[in-house]
Design a protein around this motif. Structure first.
Motif, mmCIF file in Angstrom:
data_model
loop_
_atom_site.group_PDB
_atom_site.id
_atom_site.type_symbol
_atom_site.label_atom_id
_atom_site.label_comp_id
_atom_site.label_asym_id
_atom_site.label_seq_id
_atom_site.Cartn_x
_atom_site.Cartn_y
_atom_site.Cartn_z
ATOM 1 N N VAL A 1 49.696 41.632 -5.335
ATOM 2 C CA VAL A 1 48.345 41.889 -5.837
ATOM 3 C C VAL A 1 47.390 40.820 -5.315
ATOM 4 O O VAL A 1 47.651 39.617 -5.451
ATOM 5 N N GLU B 1 47.483 37.987 -16.320
ATOM 6 C CA GLU B 1 48.399 38.863 -17.039
ATOM 7 C C GLU B 1 48.840 40.074 -16.212
ATOM 8 O O GLU B 1 49.628 40.895 -16.698
ATOM 9 N N ILE B 2 48.335 40.238 -15.001
ATOM 10 C CA ILE B 2 48.680 41.424 -14.211
ATOM 11 C C ILE B 2 50.189 41.470 -13.990
ATOM 12 O O ILE B 2 50.784 40.497 -13.500
ATOM 13 N N LYS C 1 44.194 39.254 -6.228
ATOM 14 C CA LYS C 1 43.300 39.100 -7.380
ATOM 15 C C LYS C 1 41.994 38.508 -6.865
ATOM 16 O O LYS C 1 41.888 37.304 -6.636
ATOM 17 N N ALA D 1 44.861 50.044 -12.542
ATOM 18 C CA ALA D 1 45.647 49.698 -11.363
ATOM 19 C C ALA D 1 47.125 50.016 -11.577
ATOM 20 O O ALA D 1 47.800 50.562 -10.689
ATOM 21 N N VAL E 1 42.851 44.037 -6.861
ATOM 22 C CA VAL E 1 42.238 44.147 -8.181
ATOM 23 C C VAL E 1 41.094 43.143 -8.207
ATOM 24 O O VAL E 1 41.330 41.931 -8.089
ATOM 25 N N ARG F 1 41.021 44.405 -19.125
ATOM 26 C CA ARG F 1 42.381 44.930 -19.330
ATOM 27 C C ARG F 1 42.438 46.428 -19.015
ATOM 28 O O ARG F 1 43.458 46.922 -18.521
ATOM 29 N N PHE G 1 43.407 38.388 -15.323
ATOM 30 C CA PHE G 1 44.147 38.628 -14.083
ATOM 31 C C PHE G 1 45.465 37.863 -14.048
ATOM 32 O O PHE G 1 46.390 38.245 -13.332
ATOM 33 N N VAL H 1 42.833 46.516 -15.255
ATOM 34 C CA VAL H 1 44.213 46.227 -14.858
ATOM 35 C C VAL H 1 45.108 47.425 -15.162
ATOM 36 O O VAL H 1 45.969 47.810 -14.346
#
Length: 425
Positions: free
Chosen positions: A281, A273-274, A283, A239, A256, A233, A271, A236
């Motif tokens: 994004v 939850e991004i 991932k 980012a 990410v 987290r 990821f 993230v």
């Protein structure tokens, strides 16, 4: 390097001649090409293969490739499996054919190997400040518009060295800020403020372009699910902060990336939850040991132990050795050793004995040590083991198993050898 040229390079692997370089292959195959030997579909046990010989299970290899393809797709992850595990371009190709975005690598030499066999996308999960290698990468980017390379940065000084080496390059090198997994962990900025400073330094160059953030959760001190997720987290959040600061410009997506082979379930969870950022994004998961899995370290650590409903990887390696000495009722020796078997995390595991075409479990047989060319076996009373028997050993840690073998037979369950995998370490 175009995909067609890479395909031609892979095809040329089958044209290599079988000779003294390759352990375990039949002596009477000397002079054949690897392709000719493969076409004969010889049996591992009855058609001249010598011990020790490392093998990959054809069925389990395919199972593992398919499982991670479906897992990453199901969780909305792009996949760049770490190629340093196998350094086998044939497996790189199979991984990309099974949906991988590209291949992760660790050092410039590995990138050169991948490029020689047509790999178009490389995630270099390491800092890179070696000027000759940077100039070679710049030349590759200039020569091939389809080639993409992303690598780590974690210091202003590193940015300065990269910039100096890349002056005059027509295409910028894409970089991601690496966030360390904690104090005392491996590489990466230790604080978000350091990450912001590195991003600012990148913005001040024309030779680099910041495209995202990355890290390796396997370095989290005293890892458990809560600590690993907390670190991810943070990654993230870095980012998000860099995006708000306008640091990701000139690209089409924000990268990410995380993910070794022990915590990819946590990566998938976090990821997911991004939040929405200024660009799409990517991932990017980087787990590599899955391709062969193992009978020790990763069997214990695999996330599939925590989420069995998602499937299970299968150990694909087996090292076959032959019992050459039975000096006492409680001891025996086989003809494989440190030159043949991984031993940095666990000793090999005695799994099966084969004699005159019959197999049985290696009950009461334990590997207690390795010499350079011998396996030390302790045998319990009643253990059925004789000089001349073949013994199948399971291995721990794929990364130090592949690197001891230049050519690895791929065998079906009945022993039919259907392929040979070439490695480049």
């Amino acid at each position: 390097m175009s995909l067609d040229t890479g395909t031609e390079a892979l095809a040329r692997l089958a044209e290599e001649r079988v000779d003294h370089r390759f352990k375990g292959l039949p002596p009477d195959a000397e002079g054949l090409t690897v392709g000719e030997l493969t076409a004969q579909r010889r049996n591992l046990f009855t058609d001249g293969f010598t011990t020790p010989v490392l093998t990959l299970s054809a069925e389990r290899l395919e199972h593992n490739l398919a499982l991670m393809e479906s897992y990453t797709a199901r969780h909305g992850l792009a996949f760049a499996p770490h190629g340093k595990t196998s350094m086998a371009p044939q497996l790189f190709r199979r991984q990309t054919e099974r949906g991988a975005w590209g291949i992760t690598l660790a050092v410039p030499h590995q990138v050169r190997v991948a490029r020689a066999f047509g790999t178009r996308r490389v995630f270099l999960a390491n800092e890179l400040v070696d000027a000759p290698s940077l100039r070679w990468i710049a030349a590759e980017l200039a020569r091939d518009e389809d080639f993409r390379l992303v690598c780590y940065v974690d210091s202003v000084r590193g940015v300065e060295l990269m910039d100096a080496a890349l002056r005059g390059s027509p295409r910028p090198v894409e970089v991601v800020v690496e966030l360390a997994a904690g104090d005392g962990a491996r590489t990466g900025v230790r604080t978000e403020a350091e990450g912001a400073a590195v991003a600012e330094a990148v913005a001040g160059t024309r030779t680099l372009r910041l495209v995202g953030v990355a890290g390796y959760e396997g370095e989290v001190p005293r890892p458990d699910p809560d600590r690993v997720r907390a670190y991810l987290r943070r990654l993230v959040a870095l980012a998000v902060d860099l995006d708000k600061a306008g640091r990701f410009t000139g690209g089409s997506e924000i990268v990410v990336s995380a993910g070794g082979s022990a915590w990819f379930d946590a990566v998938a969870d976090v990821f997911s939850e991004i939040p929405e950022l200024s660009l799409p994004v990517l991932k990017l998961l980087r787990s590599g040991a899955y391709v062969s899995h193992d009978d020790g370290h990763y069997r214990e650590l695999t996330p599939f132990n925590r989420v069995p409903e998602e499937g299970a990887l299968e150990p694909a390696f087996r090292l076959w050795a032959q019992v050459v000495s039975r000096p006492s009722p409680g001891q025996a020796f086989a003809n494989a050793g440190k030159r043949d078997a991984a031993y940095d995390l666990h000793l090999p595991f005695a799994q099966v004995v084969r004699r005159d075409g019959v197999r049985w479990p290696a009950t009461g047989i334990t590997v207690t040590g390795l010499s350079d060319q011998h396996t030390w076996l302790e045998t319990a009373p009643g253990a059925d083991l004789a000089v001349g028997d073949w013994i199948g050993l399971g291995l721990s840690h794929p990364c130090t198993s592949f690197d001891k073998w230049q050519l690895i037979p791929v065998a079906e369950a009945d022993g039919t050898v259907v392929d040979h995998i070439r490695t480049f370490f």
